[in-house]
Motif scaffolding. Structure first.
Motif, short mmCIF file in Angstrom:
data_model
loop_
_atom_site.label_atom_id
_atom_site.label_comp_id
_atom_site.label_asym_id
_atom_site.label_seq_id
_atom_site.Cartn_x
_atom_site.Cartn_y
_atom_site.Cartn_z
N VAL A 30 0.93 -1.35 -0.04
CA VAL A 30 0.16 -0.13 0.06
C VAL A 30 0.96 1.06 0.11
N ALA A 31 0.66 2.15 -0.85
CA ALA A 31 1.35 3.39 -1.06
C ALA A 31 0.74 4.35 0.01
N ILE A 32 1.26 4.89 0.98
CA ILE A 32 0.68 5.85 1.83
C ILE A 32 0.93 7.02 1.68
N GLY A 33 1.88 7.53 0.93
CA GLY A 33 2.19 8.97 0.92
C GLY A 33 3.69 8.92 1.43
N PRO A 34 4.42 10.11 1.23
CA PRO A 34 5.63 10.33 1.71
C PRO A 34 5.57 10.68 3.23
N PRO A 35 6.85 10.49 3.96
CA PRO A 35 6.86 10.61 5.22
C PRO A 35 6.69 12.25 5.32
N ALA A 36 5.95 12.78 6.45
CA ALA A 36 5.74 14.17 6.75
C ALA A 36 4.60 14.76 5.78
N THR A 39 -0.96 12.76 3.13
CA THR A 39 -1.64 11.78 2.86
C THR A 39 -1.07 10.68 3.61
N ASN A 40 0.25 10.76 4.25
CA ASN A 40 0.50 9.52 5.22
C ASN A 40 -0.56 9.52 6.37
N SER A 41 -0.68 10.91 6.89
CA SER A 41 -1.53 11.03 8.11
C SER A 41 -3.04 10.33 7.95
N ASP A 55 0.89 -5.12 10.47
CA ASP A 55 1.28 -6.60 10.15
C ASP A 55 0.34 -6.91 8.96
N ASP A 56 -0.57 -6.02 8.64
CA ASP A 56 -1.70 -6.40 7.68
C ASP A 56 -1.22 -5.93 6.01
N TYR A 57 -0.27 -5.16 6.07
CA TYR A 57 0.33 -4.53 4.91
C TYR A 57 1.48 -4.09 4.98
N SER A 58 2.03 -4.02 3.64
CA SER A 58 3.53 -3.39 3.63
C SER A 58 3.53 -2.01 3.25
N PRO A 59 3.93 -1.01 3.87
CA PRO A 59 3.86 0.38 3.48
C PRO A 59 4.81 1.09 2.44
N PHE A 60 4.41 1.57 1.44
CA PHE A 60 5.49 2.25 0.54
C PHE A 60 5.05 3.68 0.78
N GLN A 61 6.25 4.54 1.10
CA GLN A 61 6.01 6.00 1.22
C GLN A 61 6.50 6.71 0.11
N ILE A 80 -3.22 5.20 -2.08
CA ILE A 80 -3.94 6.54 -1.31
C ILE A 80 -3.33 7.71 -1.64
N GLY A 81 -4.17 8.52 -2.04
CA GLY A 81 -3.91 9.92 -2.52
C GLY A 81 -4.67 10.95 -2.11
#
Length: 333
Positions: A30-36, A39-41, A55-61, A80-81
């Motif tokens: 799952v792409a969760i947005g860049p750090p800070a 989108t990440n929040s 543990d349910d997903y692998s995050p890509f920032q 997610i965007g």
């Protein structure tokens, strides 16, 4: 020979370490947005609403552009965007992949998000995208422009607000049509307003009830070059911010604005606080946190920020592909 083998083994270990670091927890990427970034929040709000753990997903920032490339390549399952509507990056992804779909949020998830943030329910109407046959329920906020009260004096704030409204028709980005006097204060609730912007809006007949920010900026010591923080190149902020900078540069005397790629909202607000940025595009939700010393800014309140104007509605848009067989966030658990 031994040295060569050792170097090869070390290189392989580094690659494996980086790969594991990028992928993290579960089997769904799952792409969760860049750090800070906001989108990440927002991604974390969604996971909390569904009871999804690390543990349910692998995050890509990733920024949305890189994330869309990952979705196209099959390396990312869900992205997610927080984007304008329609988002060119989603349209481009569909043109390349051909089987894009939007995931919607359940009523229960939306209620949880509304109760724990400034986001509100929003419906992406059917037909917004060529591939979209039905309405999609999600949440939305507002993209706004914040200014540094240490560098944006009253007259400059006035001109920035005036130009972005009165010359919005010179901005070729689709979201520029949202920058109107009727929408001028959208997303400003609870935020201090720049006195220059307040003066302009009141001249146009808009009632402004916001607290007025105190300025330390002085016109006699005005900077000739301003920095505008935007977002990643694959999102909405970066190209729209470039257009906004061009319009300002065509009409501001003695001042030039340069847009720069950033991690978006949280980074822009932090950079304003630290004196490294003069203007920043942000979602109104983290802007409220920043000014109140809450959320990501609990230990680092922003005291030198002020609302200058509304830009466009920010809609949480979640994309996947038919090939993933993912129908909702419940499938991540």
């Amino acid at each position: 020979m031994l040295k060569k083998h050792v170097v090869s083994i070390i290189s392989l270990l580094l690659v494996l370490t980086l790969t594991l670091s990028a992928c993290g927890g579960g089997g769904v990427n799952v792409a969760i947005g860049p750090p800070a970034s906001e989108t990440n929040s927002a991604s974390q709000l969604i996971f909390d609403a569904y009871g999804i753990g690390e543990d349910d997903y692998s995050p890509f920032q990733e920024g949305f552009g890189d994330a869309a490339d990952g979705v196209q390549d099959g390396n990312i399952d869900v992205s997610i965007g927080i984007l304008g509507m329609p988002a060119g990056s989603i349209e481009n992804l569909q043109a390349s992949a051909g089987d894009v779909k939007l995931l919607e949020l359940s009523d229960e998830a939306i209620t949880h998000i509304e109760e724990n943030s400034g986001y509100q329910q929003f419906t992406v109407p059917a037909g917004t995208y060529d591939f979209q046959d039905s309405d999609v329920n999600t949440v939305a906020a507002r993209a706004i422009l914040m200014g540094n009260t240490d560098t944006i004096d009253e007259e400059l704030g006035y001109q920035l607000a005036r130009i972005m409204i009165e010359h919005a028709d010179e901005n070729t980005h689709a979201q520029s049509e949202q920058m109107t006097i009727e929408n001028a204060l959208e997303g400003s609730e609870g935020l201090p307003i720049h006195p220059g912007a307040k003066r302009y809006y009141e001249e146009q007949g808009v009632t402004v009830d916001n607290e007025v920010a105190e300025l330390t900026a002085d016109e006699s010591d005005r900077k000739s070059e301003l920095v505008l923080g935007t977002g990643s190149q694959g999102g909405t902020y970066y190209p729209l911010g470039g257009e906004m900078a061009n319009v300002w540069n065509n009409h501001l005397d003695g001042v030039s604005v340069t847009n720069t790629e950033t991690g978006a909202s949280v980074e822009n607000l932090s950079s304003i606080r630290d004196g490294n940025m003069d203007l920043g595009m942000t979602v109104n939700v983290p802007a409220l946190d920043a000014m109140n010393g809450e959320g990501d800014f609990e230990d680092s309140q922003v005291e030198n920020g002020a609302f200058i104007g509304h830009i466009y509605p920010e809609i949480v848009q979640i994309v996947t592909r038919e090939a993933t067989d993912i129908e909702s966030f419940d499938d991540l658990k």
